[in-house]
Motif scaffolding. Structure first.
Motif, PDB file in Angstrom:
ATOM      1  N   GLU A 112     -26.446 -10.946  30.183  1.00 28.41           N
ATOM      2  CA  GLU A 112     -26.927 -12.315  29.965  1.00 28.41           C
ATOM      3  C   GLU A 112     -26.474 -13.219  31.103  1.00 28.41           C
ATOM      4  N   ALA A 113     -27.409 -13.971  31.625  1.00 33.33           N
ATOM      5  CA  ALA A 113     -27.060 -15.013  32.598  1.00 33.33           C
ATOM      6  C   ALA A 113     -26.272 -16.114  31.888  1.00 33.33           C
ATOM      7  N   PRO A 114     -25.432 -16.845  32.602  1.00 39.93           N
ATOM      8  CA  PRO A 114     -24.642 -17.895  31.962  1.00 39.93           C
ATOM      9  C   PRO A 114     -25.515 -18.979  31.341  1.00 39.93           C
ATOM     10  N   VAL A 115     -25.081 -19.471  30.191  1.00 44.14           N
ATOM     11  CA  VAL A 115     -25.673 -20.644  29.550  1.00 44.14           C
ATOM     12  C   VAL A 115     -24.537 -21.631  29.310  1.00 44.14           C
ATOM     13  N   LEU A 116     -24.662 -22.830  29.860  1.00 46.47           N
ATOM     14  CA  LEU A 116     -23.606 -23.835  29.805  1.00 46.47           C
ATOM     15  C   LEU A 116     -23.990 -24.973  28.867  1.00 46.47           C
TER      16      LEU A 116
END
Length: 303
Positions: A87-91
């Protein structure tokens, strides 16, 4: 049989150039065979004994994709599995805007809601500079899934603006802005000098009193002195001012000592409200006390 269950993990090489998927199921005899496959069942790479590392070039196309590690031992009836989901980062942030008064510290918070393989949060200031380059101004606290940035002793002219929380791993990146507004304290009230006199014939000490012209918040005062040139002895706005004293907000009088009796001076008083400096009072020079001598006449009457 190998002990326990197969274990898998993902990590990236430096600068996130390559993605490494690692799977192991060690022990037993003969050794277990381990191989990787995509979520659709397509085999990735080759099978290896006990441990297998799949090397992939970093790509955003892997975000949201699952990879399955298969492990098979002759004494096990079924193939064991270990699943990794990339998963790509989610901020996210609790507050996308923060307002503080100048001089105070401001704490900005950023949270990783999704992220694999693991990456660190990095912060950039309102000029897009990495905060690690300015350690005296910024304090960074972080754990695995969050990072707090503290902006120390904020200034309204230099610290307002968007601060950027950023995270990047081998399958993508994200950044979010957090607006910091640094407000100045309100202007303190204007003041006027109500009394300024020499308190002796020696002309070395001056009594100074002042009063507020308007209502308003204030945290203190400061008094300044200007030495007037000889022999002209008149005020000049280009002459430097010397600060004599910082006083608390309850002060309304001050005694100035150790002046040159042959010199000429001008004084002014200014109110402050935290870091906001008010308008200086009018400029005044001290006058001398008037000493009055009263005579008595005695009249004698006869008769």
């Amino acid at each position: 049989m190998p002990y326990g269950e197969p274990k898998c993990s993902a990590y990236a090489t430096r600068n996130n150039e390559y993605l490494m998927l690692s799977c192991s199921w060690e022990g037993g005899f003969p050794r277990a065979l381990v191989w990787w496959a995509s979520s659709s069942g397509d085999m990735q790479g080759t099978s290896e004994e006990s441990a297998n590392i799949l090397v992939l070039r970093s790509s955003a196309t892997y975000s949201g994709k699952a990879f399955v590690c298969h492990a098979k031992h002759p004494l096990a009836k079924e193939t064991k599995q270990c699943v990794l989901k990339l998963e790509a980062p989610v901020l996210v942030t609790q507050r996308s805007m923060m307002t503080v008064y100048e001089g105070s510290d401001a704490q900005l918070t950023c949270i990783l809601s999704r992220n694999y393989p693991v990456t660190e949060i990095t912060w950039f200031n309102n000029l897009k500079q990495h905060v690690n380059e300015i350690p005296k101004k910024y304090v960074l606290e972080q754990a695995a899934a969050w990072a707090n940035l503290t902006v120390r002793e904020t200034d309204s002219n230099t610290d307002s603006g968007d601060y950027w929380c950023s995270a990047t791993n081998a399958v993508g990146g994200a950044e979010i802005p957090i607006m910091l507004m640094v407000k100045r304290y309100p202007m303190p009230p204007d003041i006027s000098i109500s009394k300024i006199i020499y308190n002796s014939r020696q002309r070395t000490d001056v009594d100074l009193e002042w009063e507020l012209q308007t209502e308003g918040n204030l945290t203190g005062f400061f008094i300044e002195r200007q030495r007037l040139p000889e022999p002209v002895k008149k005020r000049n706005s280009d002459l430097p001012w010397q600060k004599l004293a910082d006083l608390d907000h309850d002060s309304r009088h001050y005694q100035i000592n150790n002046l040159d009796p042959n010199g000429a001076y001008a004084f002014r008083v200014t109110a402050i409200n935290h870091r906001t400096i008010g308008n200086p009072s009018e400029i005044k020079s001290p006058g001398e006390n008037t000493y009055k001598v009263i005579g008595y006449q005695c009249i004698s009457k006869h008769g």
